[in-house]
Design an enzyme around this catalytic site. Structure first.
Site, mmCIF file in Angstrom:
data_model
loop_
_atom_site.group_PDB
_atom_site.id
_atom_site.type_symbol
_atom_site.label_atom_id
_atom_site.label_comp_id
_atom_site.label_asym_id
_atom_site.label_seq_id
_atom_site.Cartn_x
_atom_site.Cartn_y
_atom_site.Cartn_z
ATOM 1 N N HIS A 1 13.896 5.122 -0.677
ATOM 2 C CA HIS A 1 13.073 6.323 -0.859
ATOM 3 C C HIS A 1 12.650 6.443 -2.321
ATOM 4 C CE1 HIS A 1 13.767 8.026 3.131
ATOM 5 N NE2 HIS A 1 15.034 7.672 3.003
ATOM 6 N N ASN B 1 12.498 5.990 7.472
ATOM 7 C CA ASN B 1 13.042 4.945 8.331
ATOM 8 C C ASN B 1 12.047 3.800 8.455
ATOM 9 O OD1 ASN B 1 15.507 6.238 9.055
ATOM 10 N ND2 ASN B 1 14.464 7.427 10.627
ATOM 11 N N LYS C 1 0.851 -1.184 0.000
ATOM 12 C CA LYS C 1 0.000 0.000 0.000
ATOM 13 C C LYS C 1 0.890 1.238 0.000
ATOM 14 C CE LYS C 1 -3.828 0.932 0.759
ATOM 15 N NZ LYS C 1 -4.690 0.721 1.937
ATOM 16 N N HIS C 2 0.691 2.108 -0.966
ATOM 17 C CA HIS C 2 1.414 3.370 -1.044
ATOM 18 C C HIS C 2 2.925 3.170 -0.966
ATOM 19 C CE1 HIS C 2 -2.194 5.736 -1.208
ATOM 20 N NE2 HIS C 2 -2.678 5.066 -0.166
#
Length: 392
Positions: A392, A231, A67-68
């Site tokens: 990221h 993180n 999810k996302h």
């Protein structure tokens, strides 16, 4: 085909949108059904990398629920216990393949967060997996192949609009990856760092007994973290992520968030929760939401007069704070992984409260001695990998 036009980007105002191959080669994916969007493909490509690497590292069929652009859960295809079949709403008598078990366990890590997920499978999607997916609220699935029966089941989902993507398992991406942010191009070497058992040899605690299952759990934690927005901290038990804390600025907040999710997973197996008298025909999402509220500090929201009748046949007794603490305190055998070093022993203290006995993290903090001493206080086994896994 080397380009696929998308409806829009992350948001409806972000047009035009597409995925394409800069070198002119064909895309490594084929859309078999539906119309996946920009975020769908971000989830698909990240989740596929996770399950592919997890299968390579463990030799077991693997699955993830995304999810996302972060995993809500990931797992390997070990058999489900009777309790797990109950808490994951598996139909009585259903025959489950290893890849079906992998996905059911991956989604079971955090069923609330997996609502509307993107599923990823390391192996061919079979009828058993498709049948389970059909009953869940999910946006799409990516796999290297599909049986004819599985594809027919999936094409019937969401009024025929369920997203089904097939990926070429032989596809190897370029060694360098690029993206643009604010009109500026970024480039870096792709993170192809290999995670396997050889990474677990540097055990820094007094207790150096690392059983085979804990090694698998450490691999599940590390590979899950490799594709979780940093993180991040991940709790794992029996080859299944049971709590993922993603995208927090503070390491201890990651550990607390993942630990709370792990506690929720553990509480789903409490006798009072297993015995909740749901009304017949209640939808799975409504059951998941009711269980989440019942086990939380806001339990009165689902037990108050006029509300419990919508969910239960009789009003259940609350699960007291003392009962919850006692149940969680009795748990053990949990593994905790971190994508970067624990800067303080408080992370170990929090992990201990959720039954953690094994920890894997890069090491390298100026306070490593304090972190190790805290782990030794509880007789834990801690391995330092020497490799950070930011994503990221």
């Amino acid at each position: 085909m080397n380009e696929l036009e998308l409806k829009y980007g992350c948001n409806p105002n972000q047009k035009p949108a597409r995925i394409f191959m800069k070198d002119g080669s064909d895309l490594p994916v084929t859309v078999l059904n539906g119309r996946p969007g920009y975020i769908n493909f971000l989830d698909a490509f990240n989740s596929w990398q996770l399950v592919r690497e997890l299968k390579e590292a463990t030799g077991l069929p693997s699955a993830a629920s995304f999810k996302h652009v972060s995993p809500a859960g990931a797992a390997v295809g070990l058999p489900l216990s009777e309790i797990e079949r109950h808490i994951y709403f598996v139909e009585e008598g259903a025959e489950l393949s290893p890849i079906a078990c992998a996905y059911i366990r991956a989604r079971g890590a955090d069923r609330l967060c997996s609502y509307g997920d993107w599923a990823a499978l390391s192996d061919e999607c079979d009828a058993a997996t498709a049948a389970y997916l059909r009953e869940e609220v999910s946006d799409g699935v990516i796999a290297p192949s599909y049986t004819e029966e599985a594809l027919a089941i999936l094409k019937s989902k969401k009024k025929g609009n369920y997203n089904v993507v097939q990926i070429d398992p032989a596809y190897v991406p370029a060694a360098r990856e690029r993206k643009d942010v604010f009109g500026v191009s970024f480039e870096q070497g792709r993170n192809d760092f290999r995670i396997d058992e050889a990474l677990l040899k540097n055990i820094v605690t007094k207790n150096k007994e690392l059983p085979a299952q804990a090694k698998i759990d450490m691999l599940v934690a590390l590979i899950t973290l490799k594709y979780t927005q940093s993180n991040s901290v991940c709790y794992v038990k029996d080859g299944q992520a049971i709590g993922v804390g993603a995208g927090q600025q503070s390491r201890i907040h990651c550990t607390r968030l993942a630990g709370q999710k792990a506690d929720n997973w553990l509480l789903r197996q409490h006798p009072k929760v297993l015995a909740l008298p749901f009304v017949e025909g209640i939808r799975r999402p409504d059951r998941d939401n009711a269980i989440d509220i019942y086990t939380s500090d806001e339990y009165e929201d689902v037990l108050r007069e006029g509300e419990w009748q919508r969910v239960f046949t009789t009003r259940p007794e609350p699960l007291s704070a003392e009962e919850k603490r006692a149940w969680i305190a009795a748990q053990s055998g949990v593994t905790c992984g971190s994508d970067a070093f624990f800067p303080f022993g408080d992370n170990v203290e929090r992990a201990h409260k959720s039954g953690v006995q094994y920890i894997v993290e890069p090491g390298g903090s100026i306070r490593d001695d304090h972190v190790i001493a805290t782990a030794d206080k509880y007789g834990m086994v801690m391995a330092f990998t020497g490799m950070r896994l930011f994503h990221h």
